[in-house]
Design an enzyme around this catalytic site. Structure first.
Site, PDB file in Angstrom:
ATOM      1  N   HIS A 126      21.786  14.615 -20.877  1.00  0.00           N
ATOM      2  CA  HIS A 126      22.005  15.495 -22.032  1.00  0.00           C
ATOM      3  C   HIS A 126      22.670  14.717 -23.171  1.00  0.00           C
ATOM      4  O   HIS A 126      22.283  14.846 -24.342  1.00  0.00           O
ATOM      5  CB  HIS A 126      22.909  16.667 -21.647  1.00  0.00           C
ATOM      6  N   HIS A 136      22.454  14.094 -14.731  1.00  0.00           N
ATOM      7  CA  HIS A 136      21.866  15.179 -15.526  1.00  0.00           C
ATOM      8  C   HIS A 136      22.658  15.358 -16.826  1.00  0.00           C
ATOM      9  O   HIS A 136      22.074  15.432 -17.913  1.00  0.00           O
ATOM     10  CB  HIS A 136      21.899  16.452 -14.674  1.00  0.00           C
ATOM     11  N   GLU A 137      23.989  15.404 -16.721  1.00  0.00           N
ATOM     12  CA  GLU A 137      24.820  15.616 -17.917  1.00  0.00           C
ATOM     13  C   GLU A 137      24.812  14.400 -18.831  1.00  0.00           C
ATOM     14  O   GLU A 137      24.817  14.535 -20.060  1.00  0.00           O
ATOM     15  CB  GLU A 137      26.248  15.971 -17.501  1.00  0.00           C
ATOM     16  N   GLU A 182      16.730  21.354 -20.059  1.00  0.00           N
ATOM     17  CA  GLU A 182      17.287  21.276 -18.711  1.00  0.00           C
ATOM     18  C   GLU A 182      16.330  20.542 -17.770  1.00  0.00           C
ATOM     19  O   GLU A 182      16.761  19.797 -16.880  1.00  0.00           O
ATOM     20  CB  GLU A 182      17.578  22.680 -18.173  1.00  0.00           C
TER      21      GLU A 182
END
Length: 364
Positions: free
Chosen positions: A144, A140-141, A191
């Site tokens: 980003h 997930h990060e 997100e």
């Protein structure tokens, strides 16, 4: 076992598909993607933000984490380092961003930075999640970082802090908070994009679901159920009347993240879509094509997504919007049904206990 992108030790061995040259456009939520494509097309955009970096406390943040957190490496939190390299390898992110572990009982992770992204995870998160759940979070990060979200998150943090400092200036706080509110709406969509990146890295939907459930209910998996958790999202979307719809909007406005049940439902929907399957089959936009991405096409996709959301939503307010758009004949009656959940019959009568034709959802 495969070599990591930074030429270091080998990455974990479970067989996962890799996506060479994948563009972040392939997994970005339509609203997130349209904003990013437009920003990337702006002439001098990078120069502006490099100039801004001198005004933002980025150097201070980097020094703070370097001095008061633990930097992940082969010598420290080696299992997290292996997961980070693995995530970068799968999403083909050439430069592995530095990652820090920060002592904080609150489960959290973030990717910030203007010049170069850095990833921070808290001890509360590490203690809460198992290996596969943590892999999805790190993915997930990294998602980003690949999308360039770290730039905008850093600006959001700066502006949120600025809003408190200019609150005494007439209208100053209003202007800043208007920008913050818009950024938060975009960031909530980003997100959802990063959740998709986490699934592409972990390639384990159940692990992603478990991680989101734990963020909501703690480390009590034996007391929780994925299907029941997803049903909460359905009840949240369709329940109540117009008053509840307004309260939902007010509840979400100050948040940088969507609610966890909503995130879980959105991720499951995407995992079952043709878009996800095409990526898994190796058919996805490449990074080398980003410069040719059409802003107008991206905005059309975003508009189509929102139109489809309104069309299929079970939320009472969205139902009223559909009725208005469709030229509902008895608009006053529709509005009364939506606000109060039932239509008055004759002189004070009602549809009774069997429910109404409106949006009441007491049985859901």
């Amino acid at each position: 076992m495969t070599e990591s992108p930074d030429g270091g030790a080998q990455v974990p061995g479970r067989n996962r598909k890799r996506f060479p040259g994948i563009s972040s456009r392939s997994y970005e939520h339509p609203a997130d993607r349209s904003a990013l494509v437009a920003l990337r097309k702006l002439s001098g955009f990078d120069t502006v933000f490099k100039t801004l970096s001198g005004l933002l406390p980025e150097r201070s943040l980097r020094l703070l984490f370097l001095s008061d957190s633990v930097r992940v490496s082969d010598q420290q939190f080696a299992h997290l380092h292996a997961m980070l390299r693995d995530a970068c390898y799968i999403l083909d992110l050439e430069k592995v961003p530095p990652m820090y572990v920060n002592q904080d009982p609150q489960p959290n992770a973030m990717c910030i930075g203007l010049d170069e992204p850095i990833i921070v995870v808290t001890t509360g998160l590490i203690e809460l999640l198992d290996e596969e759940e943590m892999r999805a979070v790190i993915g997930h990060e990294v998602g980003h970082a690949l999308s360039g979200h770290a730039v905008y998150r850093t600006i959001l943090l700066f502006l949120t802090n600025l809003a408190t400092k200019v609150a005494w200036i007439p209208l100053g706080n209003v202007a800043v908070m208007a920008i913050v509110t818009a950024l938060r709406e975009w960031f909530r969509k980003s997100e959802l994009s990063a959740d998709r990146a986490g699934l592409l890295v972990g390639q384990d939907l159940q692990a992603s679901m478990r991680g989101l459930m734990k963020l909501a209910g703690g480390n009590h998996l034996h007391e929780m159920n994925v299907d029941a958790f997803l049903k909460q999202a359905e009840e949240y979307e369709s329940g109540g009347d117009l008053r509840d719809s307004v309260l939902k909007i007010l509840n979400v406005l100050p948040r940088s993240h969507p609610f966890t049940t909503v995130r879980a439902a959105e991720l499951k929907k995407w995992a079952e879509s043709r878009d996800y399957q095409r990526i898994m089959d190796g058919h996805y936009p490449r990074r080398e094509e980003d410069k040719d991405a059409s802003v107008s096409d991206s905005f059309r996709d975003s508009a189509a997504h929102y139109a489809e959301s309104v069309r299929t939503s079970k939320d009472p307010l969205m139902g009223l919007v559909r009725d208005i758009a469709g030229g509902a004949g008895d608009l006053g009656g529709k509005l009364r049904d939506t606000v109060f959940g039932s239509r008055a019959n004759g002189a004070g009568g009602s549809d009774g206990a069997n429910g109404s034709d409106g949006s009441g959802s007491a049985g859901k």
